[in-house]
Design a protein around this motif. Structure first.
Motif, short mmCIF file in Angstrom:
data_model
loop_
_atom_site.label_atom_id
_atom_site.label_comp_id
_atom_site.label_asym_id
_atom_site.label_seq_id
_atom_site.Cartn_x
_atom_site.Cartn_y
_atom_site.Cartn_z
N ILE A 194 0.85 -1.20 0.00
CA ILE A 194 0.00 0.00 0.00
C ILE A 194 0.88 1.25 0.00
O ILE A 194 0.59 2.22 -0.70
N GLU A 195 1.97 1.23 0.77
CA GLU A 195 2.89 2.37 0.79
C GLU A 195 3.47 2.61 -0.60
O GLU A 195 3.61 3.77 -1.03
N ARG A 196 3.81 1.56 -1.32
CA ARG A 196 4.34 1.72 -2.68
C ARG A 196 3.27 2.26 -3.62
O ARG A 196 3.58 3.04 -4.52
N ILE A 197 2.04 1.87 -3.41
CA ILE A 197 0.94 2.42 -4.22
C ILE A 197 0.82 3.92 -3.94
O ILE A 197 0.68 4.72 -4.87
N ILE A 198 0.89 4.31 -2.68
CA ILE A 198 0.81 5.72 -2.30
C ILE A 198 1.96 6.50 -2.93
O ILE A 198 1.76 7.59 -3.48
N ILE A 199 3.17 5.96 -2.86
CA ILE A 199 4.34 6.61 -3.46
C ILE A 199 4.16 6.76 -4.96
O ILE A 199 4.41 7.82 -5.53
N THR A 200 3.72 5.69 -5.60
CA THR A 200 3.59 5.69 -7.06
C THR A 200 2.57 6.70 -7.55
O THR A 200 2.83 7.47 -8.47
N TYR A 201 1.40 6.70 -6.96
CA TYR A 201 0.34 7.61 -7.39
C TYR A 201 0.48 9.01 -6.78
O TYR A 201 -0.24 9.93 -7.17
N GLU A 202 1.38 9.13 -5.79
CA GLU A 202 1.55 10.40 -5.07
C GLU A 202 0.22 10.87 -4.49
O GLU A 202 -0.20 12.01 -4.66
N LYS A 203 -0.44 9.97 -3.80
CA LYS A 203 -1.73 10.25 -3.18
C LYS A 203 -1.74 9.73 -1.75
O LYS A 203 -0.86 9.00 -1.34
N THR A 204 -2.75 10.12 -1.01
CA THR A 204 -2.95 9.61 0.34
C THR A 204 -3.78 8.32 0.26
O THR A 204 -4.24 7.94 -0.82
N VAL A 239 -0.04 -1.18 -14.48
CA VAL A 239 -0.54 -0.87 -15.83
C VAL A 239 -0.73 0.63 -16.02
O VAL A 239 -0.33 1.21 -17.03
N ASP A 240 -1.32 1.30 -15.03
CA ASP A 240 -1.61 2.73 -15.14
C ASP A 240 -0.36 3.60 -15.19
O ASP A 240 -0.33 4.61 -15.88
N THR A 241 0.66 3.22 -14.41
CA THR A 241 1.81 4.11 -14.24
C THR A 241 3.08 3.66 -14.94
O THR A 241 4.00 4.45 -15.08
N GLY A 242 3.16 2.38 -15.32
CA GLY A 242 4.38 1.87 -15.92
C GLY A 242 5.50 1.70 -14.92
O GLY A 242 6.67 1.62 -15.28
N ILE A 243 5.15 1.61 -13.64
CA ILE A 243 6.13 1.45 -12.57
C ILE A 243 6.85 0.12 -12.73
O ILE A 243 6.30 -0.82 -13.30
N ASN A 244 8.07 0.05 -12.24
CA ASN A 244 8.87 -1.17 -12.32
C ASN A 244 8.22 -2.26 -11.46
O ASN A 244 8.16 -2.13 -10.24
N PRO A 245 7.73 -3.34 -12.07
CA PRO A 245 7.06 -4.39 -11.30
C PRO A 245 7.96 -5.04 -10.24
O PRO A 245 7.49 -5.43 -9.18
#
Length: 77
Positions: free
Chosen positions: A11-21, A55-61
């Motif tokens: 979840i923390e990585r999701i928050i970092i990736t999307y830059e959201k709370t 898929v949305d961000t192209g982040i490194n899996p």
């Protein structure tokens, strides 16, 4: 490679990736923030969020799933 199964870390990585709370992530899911909190509390791995985020961000899996490596993919020319 060993995958990180700790829901809080993911979840923390999701928050970092999307830059959201957490609230912002819940809004992306069309859910309440308590849904995210419940997933963390129950250690329910958020497979749907992981796939959507990659898929949305192209982040490194690899970074996303293990915490190792760089968050962004580098394209060699």
């Amino acid at each position: 490679m060993e995958y990180d199964s700790n829901t809080r870390n993911i979840i923390e990585r999701i928050i970092i990736t999307y830059e959201k709370t957490i609230k912002g992530i819940a809004d992306l899911m069309n859910a309440s923030a308590s849904v995210i909190g419940n997933r963390i509390h129950r250690s329910a791995f958020p497979h749907d969020l992981v796939l959507s985020c990659i898929v949305d961000t192209g982040i490194n899996p690899q970074w996303f799933c293990t915490g190792e490596g760089a968050p962004t993919l580098t394209v060699s020319k």
